[in-house]
Design an enzyme around this catalytic site. Structure first.
Site, PDB file in Angstrom:
ATOM      1  N   HIS A  10       5.219 -13.210   7.258  1.00 38.60           N
ATOM      2  CA  HIS A  10       5.496 -11.831   6.855  1.00 38.60           C
ATOM      3  C   HIS A  10       6.660 -11.787   5.879  1.00 38.60           C
ATOM      4  O   HIS A  10       7.565 -12.624   5.943  1.00 38.60           O
ATOM      5  CB  HIS A  10       5.822 -10.950   8.072  1.00 38.60           C
ATOM      6  N   ARG A  28       2.798  -5.141  16.611  1.00 41.44           N
ATOM      7  CA  ARG A  28       1.436  -4.604  16.477  1.00 41.44           C
ATOM      8  C   ARG A  28       0.418  -5.648  16.934  1.00 41.44           C
ATOM      9  O   ARG A  28      -0.642  -5.311  17.459  1.00 41.44           O
ATOM     10  CB  ARG A  28       1.179  -4.184  15.016  1.00 41.44           C
ATOM     11  N   HIS A  88      -2.305  -8.795   1.799  1.00 39.47           N
ATOM     12  CA  HIS A  88      -1.943  -7.549   2.514  1.00 39.47           C
ATOM     13  C   HIS A  88      -3.083  -7.221   3.489  1.00 39.47           C
ATOM     14  O   HIS A  88      -3.465  -8.048   4.303  1.00 39.47           O
ATOM     15  CB  HIS A  88      -1.675  -6.465   1.454  1.00 39.47           C
ATOM     16  N   SER A 145       0.836  -1.217   0.000  1.00 45.09           N
ATOM     17  CA  SER A 145       0.000   0.000   0.000  1.00 45.09           C
ATOM     18  C   SER A 145       0.866   1.260   0.000  1.00 45.09           C
ATOM     19  O   SER A 145       0.553   2.241  -0.693  1.00 45.09           O
ATOM     20  CB  SER A 145      -0.960   0.004   1.190  1.00 45.09           C
ATOM     21  N   ASP A 153      -2.585  -8.562  11.484  1.00 43.52           N
ATOM     22  CA  ASP A 153      -3.975  -8.904  11.162  1.00 43.52           C
ATOM     23  C   ASP A 153      -4.513 -10.090  11.964  1.00 43.52           C
ATOM     24  O   ASP A 153      -5.714 -10.347  11.946  1.00 43.52           O
ATOM     25  CB  ASP A 153      -4.091  -9.204   9.654  1.00 43.52           C
TER      26      ASP A 153
END
Ligand code: HAX
Length: 441
Positions: A319, A328, A272, A242, A374
């Site tokens: 990843h 995160r 993504h 992105s 995610d």
């Protein structure tokens, strides 16, 4: 000129001339080599982009201007009584390299609030879509539909000098960031709540107002979650799809609206940002198939194996760069442990975290068996009643605007070039490989 814009100009403009001289002086310095596997493998690890806002370390995770997520949680300004930082602060940090004071963050928050009115035609454009159109499609089109608002485009048409490009890019970026929460909330309410919209409350902060317009929960806790969510998803250095799409499109001097819409289209892919919807879908399907809302670890392990055997990925794991659990993910886990440690679905996510790395670690080709950002976000949103997982990637997109638009301002201030790497055919690679073997032989 607003205070943040002035500070950005003070930081960026001297660096722009320094940077040009630095490049000239070191033009022939070799910064890396490119192997054939990288040419075929998505350019992984090839150093070929300049991004000021953040840097990703494979074994430590993201650092925004040198600060890790736990450090930022301590240092970025918060509203009184809240545990989570205001995302306006991370935008300030990415743009200027400085941790803002509380007053500086509140001034930016007010600035964004003043820019937040969305042109009526954007809502009309959205209303032409069937309500079951994917929210990411609606989001991208809504952003693109606002392109006629671009100040950069107007100033370019008037003949602006190259050295001033950063100025209208800053204006477009702030205008866009300011409007995104209202647009996203509008999409959410029209898609999932019969078009019963909630008027913005301009006295609230950027994330607080977003939480208010979503109307999922009136609690301060949900506002707090939104502040955390919008802070940690903001940036992941320049090479992720992105950020790179936004930068690539912007490198042609397309304005912020064209560029960010492009970035959102990249975020919409399941490898993504869309992984956040795929994770929860996968967990719900697992519960359905096993026939229990709280599968045990043996059942989870068997389900992971069956997903892999079916030739599918385990969403939320692996990843391209990270080789440790994503900080995160950990930040969201800590939030859930603090506010709702007994939540059943969240406990399933934690059980998957105990099982999946072992199973994925058995496959030598998978370079990281660890959870990414995610893997946790959906279960946390579910806790507050946001069950419509097709919307989740839009939340990611609102946050990602902070990083990629701060970067776009830097791109224009530094005068970075239009992107144009060299491509080669498979035939060229085969011939090159054959010639190289001859030389070695
Ligand atoms: N499950 C199953 N297989 C996986 C896997 C996973 N979670 N992660 C990697 N692999 C596979 C790859 O598909 C690849 O297989 P092939 O060689 O058959 O193509 C192989 O392992 C090597 O991949 P890698 O080098 O470890 O990882 P990549 O850099 O190629 O890909 C991805 C990174 C994130 C795309 C990958 O790990 C993946 O598909 N994960 C699941 C989807 C996901 O969670 N995406 C979100 C990532 C974070 C993000 O951007 N959020 O927005």
């Amino acid at each position: 000129m607003d205070k943040l814009k002035k500070k950005f100009a003070e930081k960026a403009l001297p660096l722009a001339s320094e940077f040009k001289a630095f490049v000239k002086e070191n033009a022939d310095l070799v910064v890396g080599e490119v192997k054939l596997a990288q040419v075929f493998g998505g350019m992984r690890g090839v150093k070929s982009l300049v991004t000021e806002t953040s840097e990703l370390d494979a074994n430590e995770g993201i650092r925004f201007r040198g600060y890790s997520i736990p450090e930022l949680k301590k240092r970025l300004p918060k509203l009184e009584g809240d545990t989570e930082p205001l995302p306006e602060g991370i935008f300030y940090l990415m743009l200027t390299g400085e941790i803002p004071t509380y007053e500086e963050v509140m001034s930016l928050s007010k600035n964004l609030s003043e820019r937040s009115d969305v042109p009526e035609y954007v809502f009309k454009v959205l209303d032409t879509f069937p309500t079951d159109t994917h929210p990411m499609t609606q989001f991208s089109v809504a952003i693109l539909s606002m392109q006629p608002e671009s100040i950069f485009e107007q100033r370019y048409a008037e003949g602006i000098s190259k050295k001033d490009y950063w100025d209208p890019m800053y204006e477009d970026s702030l205008n866009l960031i300011a409007k995104l929460p209202h647009i996203a909330a509008y999409i959410y309410r029209r898609s999932f709540h019969n078009g019963e919209h909630i008027a913005p409350n301009k006295d609230l902060d950027w994330a607080g107002n977003f939480a208010h317009m979503l109307g999922v929960s009136d609690s301060d806790e949900f506002k707090s979650l939104m502040r955390l969510y919008l802070t940690i998803h903001a940036d992941h250095e320049g090479g992720n799809a992105s950020a790179h799409s936004t930068h690539l499109t912007g490198s042609t001097l397309s304005d912020a609206y064209y560029s960010f819409s492009s970035g959102i289209n990249a975020l919409a892919g399941p490898l993504h940002g869309l992984a956040n919807q795929e994770v929860i879908k996968w967990i719900l399907e697992m519960r359905e198939e096993i026939g229990t809302s709280k599968p045990n670890k043996e059942q989870i392990e068997a389900y992971i194996r069956s997903t892999l055997d079916a030739g599918k990925v385990i969403p939320g794991y692996g990843h391209a760069v990270l080789r440790v659990p994503d900080p995160r993910f950990t930040a969201q886990m800590n939030f859930a442990k603090m506010y709702f440690p007994e939540d059943e679905l969240v406990n399933v996510v934690w059980d998957i975290f105990e099982v999946a790395p072992k199973v994925l670690g058995e496959k030598p080709k998978i370079k990281s068996p660890w959870p990414n950002v995610d893997a946790h976000s959906g279960a946390t949103l579910m806790h507050y009643g946001m069950t419509e997982y097709r919307f989740y990637t839009v939340l990611f997109g609102v946050s990602r605007a902070l990083g990629v638009l701060a970067s776009l301002c830097w791109d224009r201030a530094l005068g970075l070039s239009i992107e144009r790497p060299k491509s080669v055919s498979t035939n060229w690679l085969k011939q090159f490989a054959a010639q190289s073997k001859e030389v070695v032989g």
